[in-house]
Design a protein around this motif. Structure first.
Motif, PDB file in Angstrom:
ATOM      1  N   UNK A 130       0.826  -1.209   0.000  1.00 51.96           N
ATOM      2  CA  UNK A 130       0.000   0.000   0.000  1.00 51.96           C
ATOM      3  C   UNK A 130       0.861   1.260   0.000  1.00 51.96           C
ATOM      4  N   UNK A 131       1.894   1.289   0.842  1.00 51.86           N
ATOM      5  CA  UNK A 131       2.776   2.452   0.882  1.00 51.86           C
ATOM      6  C   UNK A 131       3.531   2.594  -0.442  1.00 51.86           C
ATOM      7  N   UNK A 136       4.460   5.442  -5.535  1.00 54.03           N
ATOM      8  CA  UNK A 136       4.504   5.405  -7.000  1.00 54.03           C
ATOM      9  C   UNK A 136       3.559   6.424  -7.615  1.00 54.03           C
ATOM     10  N   UNK A 137       2.374   6.590  -7.021  1.00 51.53           N
ATOM     11  CA  UNK A 137       1.430   7.584  -7.540  1.00 51.53           C
ATOM     12  C   UNK A 137       2.000   8.999  -7.422  1.00 51.53           C
ATOM     13  N   UNK A 138       2.638   9.284  -6.296  1.00 50.41           N
ATOM     14  CA  UNK A 138       3.255  10.605  -6.130  1.00 50.41           C
ATOM     15  C   UNK A 138       4.419  10.800  -7.085  1.00 50.41           C
ATOM     16  N   UNK A 139       5.182   9.739  -7.293  1.00 48.14           N
ATOM     17  CA  UNK A 139       6.350   9.821  -8.174  1.00 48.14           C
ATOM     18  C   UNK A 139       5.930   9.941  -9.641  1.00 48.14           C
ATOM     19  N   UNK A 200      11.594   8.490  -4.985  1.00 51.05           N
ATOM     20  CA  UNK A 200      12.816   7.956  -5.604  1.00 51.05           C
ATOM     21  C   UNK A 200      13.855   7.608  -4.554  1.00 51.05           C
ATOM     22  N   UNK A 201      14.065   8.504  -3.602  1.00 53.75           N
ATOM     23  CA  UNK A 201      15.037   8.236  -2.541  1.00 53.75           C
ATOM     24  C   UNK A 201      14.591   7.042  -1.698  1.00 53.75           C
ATOM     25  N   UNK A 202      13.301   6.973  -1.394  1.00 54.73           N
ATOM     26  CA  UNK A 202      12.794   5.890  -0.542  1.00 54.73           C
ATOM     27  C   UNK A 202      12.973   4.537  -1.216  1.00 54.73           C
ATOM     28  N   UNK A 203      12.593   4.418  -2.479  1.00 54.94           N
ATOM     29  CA  UNK A 203      12.715   3.142  -3.176  1.00 54.94           C
ATOM     30  C   UNK A 203      14.182   2.729  -3.326  1.00 54.94           C
TER      31      UNK A 203
END
Length: 323
Positions: A130-131, A136-139, A200-203
């Motif tokens: 879910x997170x 991904x939607x924000x990115x 991007x940083x989180x992934x």
């Protein structure tokens, strides 16, 4: 009677078996396969980055205005464009604002991105999915679209922020403009830039965190190391190179940010007081029609980014050699 046997003649390479031929040293060949695989990428870099960069450098030494756009031959002016830019107080003010916005955005992006990555390592599969979808939607949202949405959130009359502040504080915030004042303008811009860069940083950081050996973490836990100590002394050294690359990319992207600033200025910001280096280059080149000065500013920005990238890359290589 003793029979004397003559010594056997040494076998020549032609008469020797296939095994002997395999044991003979081979001449080293040039690795054509890797070069062939890299050739399409090199061609793309030369065509889409190298050649425009060469044209930009040439233009920065020319008088290239509206007349040259319509066919007049450009004149060579040497370093006049660079002297005019470097002696302009507005350029230094814009550069200082851009660096300040970049520092705030990069720090916020790296801290929040790493925290989200750590959160992803602690969540179960359902919540992690879910997170990840939310990130991904924000990115995936284009920067211009995201800026327009955030502009509605901070709208003067009907914005969500003003409505919440009115309900929470008991003071009427209706009519308060967040984009007129340069400080609040850059605060909104930093929120938008950070919001779009955190996924991007989180992934990327999460992918690096998953490569840390579980055995090392378990051993440190058994030795009594706290969670923060394990993260600082074990996880960070393992993914230091990844974090450095992320830091370099964020500095490059945030220092030359354009779409978010330009869109916010169109919504309600004062352009003269809120220009960053990317918008300033566009303003000088297109609005004023001085492509030579715009090219000089662009070359200066490229040089700054190359110095920053070179320093961090050199630092990263030294750390890898010491390790």
């Amino acid at each position: 009677m003793t029979t004397v046997t003559a010594p056997a003649a040494s076998a020549s390479p032609e008469t020797a078996g296939p095994g002997a031929r395999e044991q003979s040293p081979r001449r080293r060949r040039f690795p054509w396969a890797p070069l062939a695989l890299l050739t399409p990428a090199l061609i793309m870099l030369v065509v889409f980055i190298g050649w425009p960069l060469v044209q930009l450098i040439v233009m920065s030494f020319q008088e290239f205005g509206r007349a040259q756009i319509f066919g007049a031959p450009p004149g060579f002016v040497g370093l006049d464009n660079y002297v005019a830019v470097l002696t302009d107080a507005e350029f230094w003010a814009v550069l200082a604002r851009s660096i300040a916005l970049c520092i705030v955005s990069v720090v916020a992006t790296m801290v929040l991105g790493i925290l989200v990555a750590v959160l992803l390592t602690k969540l179960g599969s359902v919540m992690r999915t879910a997170v990840s979808v939310a990130l991904l939607l924000a990115w995936a949202m284009p920067a211009l679209t995201a800026t327009i949405v955030w502009g509605w959130i901070f709208d003067t009359q009907y914005g969500l922020v003003n409505w919440v502040l009115t309900r929470v504080t008991g003071t009427d915030w209706t009519g308060h403009s967040w984009l007129i004042d340069p400080v609040s303008f850059y605060a909104v811009a930093a929120i938008i830039i950070t919001w779009g860069a955190v996924p991007f940083v989180a992934f990327t950081a999460y992918a690096g965190f998953t490569q840390v050996p579980d055995e090392v973490m378990e051993a440190a836990s058994l030795d009594g190391a706290s969670g923060f100590a394990r993260f600082r002394l074990i996880v960070v050294p393992y993914v230091r190179s990844i974090l450095l690359v992320l830091l370099i990319l964020q500095i490059i992207w945030d220092l030359r940010v354009f779409a978010q600033i330009y869109a916010l200025q169109s919504i309600g910001g004062v352009r003269a007081e809120t220009n960053t280096i990317g918008v300033y280059i566009y303003s000088v080149s297109m609005a004023s029609g001085d492509l030579g000065a715009g090219g000089a500013i662009s070359v200066i920005l490229v040089a700054i980014l190359l110095l920053i990238s070179g320093y961090w890359i050199r630092t990263m290589l030294r750390q890898e050699e010491q390790a």
